[in-house]
Design an enzyme around this catalytic site. Structure first.
Site, PDB file in Angstrom:
ATOM      1  N   HIS A   1      -7.631  -0.109   9.262  1.00 31.94           N
ATOM      2  CA  HIS A   1      -6.931   0.243   8.290  1.00 31.94           C
ATOM      3  C   HIS A   1      -6.981   1.931   8.135  1.00 31.94           C
ATOM      4  O   HIS A   1      -7.753   2.201   7.284  1.00 31.94           O
ATOM      5  CB  HIS A   1      -6.949  -0.329   6.989  1.00 31.94           C
ATOM      6  CG  HIS A   1      -6.034  -0.255   5.674  1.00 31.94           C
ATOM      7  ND1 HIS A   1      -5.050  -0.868   5.493  1.00 31.94           N
ATOM      8  CD2 HIS A   1      -6.140   0.825   4.853  1.00 31.94           C
ATOM      9  CE1 HIS A   1      -4.433  -0.316   4.500  1.00 31.94           C
ATOM     10  NE2 HIS A   1      -5.104   0.552   3.974  1.00 31.94           N
TER      11      HIS A   1
ATOM     12  N   ASP B   1       1.054  -0.984   0.061  1.00 33.08           N
ATOM     13  CA  ASP B   1      -0.064   0.000   0.037  1.00 33.08           C
ATOM     14  C   ASP B   1       0.845   1.407   0.061  1.00 33.08           C
ATOM     15  O   ASP B   1       0.448   2.297  -0.687  1.00 33.08           O
ATOM     16  CB  ASP B   1      -0.956  -0.094   1.231  1.00 33.08           C
ATOM     17  CG  ASP B   1      -2.238   0.964   1.175  1.00 33.08           C
ATOM     18  OD1 ASP B   1      -2.399   1.401   0.077  1.00 33.08           O
ATOM     19  OD2 ASP B   1      -2.964   0.802   2.031  1.00 33.08           O
TER      20      ASP B   1
ATOM     21  N   CYS C   1      -3.672   7.776  -2.382  1.00 33.01           N
ATOM     22  CA  CYS C   1      -4.730   7.119  -2.877  1.00 33.01           C
ATOM     23  C   CYS C   1      -4.759   7.660  -4.297  1.00 33.01           C
ATOM     24  O   CYS C   1      -5.140   8.891  -4.211  1.00 33.01           O
ATOM     25  CB  CYS C   1      -6.211   7.092  -2.133  1.00 33.01           C
ATOM     26  SG  CYS C   1      -7.218   6.098  -2.858  1.00 33.01           S
TER      27      CYS C   1
END
Ligand SMILES: CC(C)(COP(=O)([O-])OP(=O)([O-])OC[C@H]1O[C@@H](n2cnc3c(N)ncnc32)[C@H](O)[C@@H]1OP(=O)([O-])[O-])[C@@H](O)C(=O)NCCC(=O)NCCSC(=O)C[C@@](C)(O)CC(=O)[O-]
Length: 348
Positions: free
Chosen positions: A240, A40, A273
């Site tokens: 998360h 991530d 993101c």
């Protein structure tokens, strides 16, 4: 923890204690950290990070105490070019006993590629014991991330999960945008609960609740958790959190207070993101470990070693270190080294 801020002298000594030992008192039990930085944390980096650097990151994290490192993703390289070397990562990872190295898998093609390398569990080389599947709380985000609706993704993931379980792998599930969606806005916590239930029913041992864009508050995360725990005990859920609005650590601590015992985090707060302008990275592992140790939980991490990894990887990828806890620890370590050198020179 907040009380420390008003008492700098005590804060300094606590920082020194934290930095010097992983063995903080664990009166309140253990919290497992899933270190997601190799996946991530790096997946959105525009410049390709060398495979050797990723492998070294995984190695250092395990040496610092990580027992679960999300090491890559068998996703389409057209969608996420940075993860294109995940097969090589899986092949070359120096696996340690007692450590899990989950890889993200979006579909049957990804699982087939992983199993080609890993084989059924127990057949070396390059074995992993775990995959992670992922869907979202909203159709708009699921489409942006995986080119299908939530219902379609669940339909796609059910046979993937079954096949992974048959091969002896554990399967972890993710639900993204539980605290808010960059396309659809507010998300109904009851809907998150329903999606999480579908993943658990499929065979996931745990569902990680992703505040993907970092907009949730502690109250919002607790509302989500409340709905999820209608379907399964709190131990089946992980937090998360991202830190876009500075609520990441508060959200983690609220979830831990509510009984969550698995927290995802990325060293140096790496990540972001691609579908949410301005979204920052994951909550940094350094601040999570610091706050948990100071609150009486163990994590198994050596915080000083973790801070050094954060400094190192930030330099490697040419980004500022996104962990204020990490920066503070490194600054203190550098000062202690300078003081020691001064003392040595004075003695000569
Ligand atoms: C799901 C798909 C594949 C659908 O993508 P698609 O375009 O609908 O699928 P497709 O079947 O039409 O395939 C397109 C191309 O990709 C290939 N392909 C297809 N699948 C694979 C595969 N597994 N491995 C390698 N290649 C694959 C396939 O072979 C084809 O190549 P072509 O024939 O055109 O040369 C795509 O949308 C995808 O890979 N999405 C992944 C996106 C992603 O990785 N996002 C980040 C992870 S999720 C996340 O970060 C959130 C999380 C988990 O951290 C929690 C949180 O914070 O909330």
């Amino acid at each position: 923890m907040l009380g420390l801020l008003a008492r700098p002298a005590r804060a300094a000594s606590l920082l020194q204690r934290c930095a010097s030992s992983a063995a903080a008192p664990a009166a309140r039990g253990h919290v497992k950290i899933v270190e997601v930085s190799p996946r991530d944390g790096l997946q959105n980096e525009a410049r390709v990070v060398p495979t050797a650097t990723k492998l070294e990151l995984v190695r250092r994290l395990v040496a610092a105490g990580a027992t679960c490192v999300e090491a890559g993703a068998f996703v389409s390289p057209k969608w996420v070019p940075q993860m294109a070397d995940s097969p090589q990562i899986l092949q070359q990872i120096a696996q340690q006993r007692g450590v899990s190295y989950p890889f993200l898998v979006p579909n049957d093609k990804g699982l087939a590629a992983l199993l080609d390398i890993a084989g059924p569990r127990g057949s070396a080389p390059g074995q992993t014991d775990e995959i992670a599947i992922f869907t979202a709380a909203t159709d708009a985000f699921a489409r942006a991330n995986t080119n299908c609706s939530v219902a379609e993704s669940l339909e796609r993931l059910a046979p993937v999960t079954q096949r992974a379980l048959d091969a002896g792998l554990r399967v972890r599930g993710y639900v993204s945008v539980v605290g808010g969606c960059p396309y659809q806005g507010d998300v109904d916590p009851a809907h998150v609960g329903a999606v999480a239930k579908a993943l658990l029913d499929m065979g996931c041992y745990e569902v990680s609740l992703g505040d993907t864009v970092g907009v949730a508050t502690p109250a919002a995360m607790l509302a989500v958790l409340n709905e999820c725990t209608r379907h399964a005990p709190v131990e089946r859920f992980a937090a998360h959190c991202h830190d876009t609005f500075g609520t990441g650590l508060a959200n983690v601590l609220a979830c831990v207070d509510a009984g969550v015992r698995t927290v995802d985090a990325a060293v140096a707060g790496l990540g972001g993101c691609p579908y949410s302008p301005g979204a920052t990275g994951n909550i940094d592992t350094e601040s999570v470990v610091y706050a948990l140790h100071e609150s009486g939980y163990s994590t198994g991490f050596d915080l000083a070693a973790l801070a050094r990894i954060g400094g190192w990887i930030s330099e490697e990828i040419g980004r500022p270190n996104g962990s204020s806890a990490g920066r503070a620890l490194l600054a203190r370590e550098a000062k202690a080294q300078r003081d020691a050198q001064k003392e040595t020179r004075a003695r000569l």
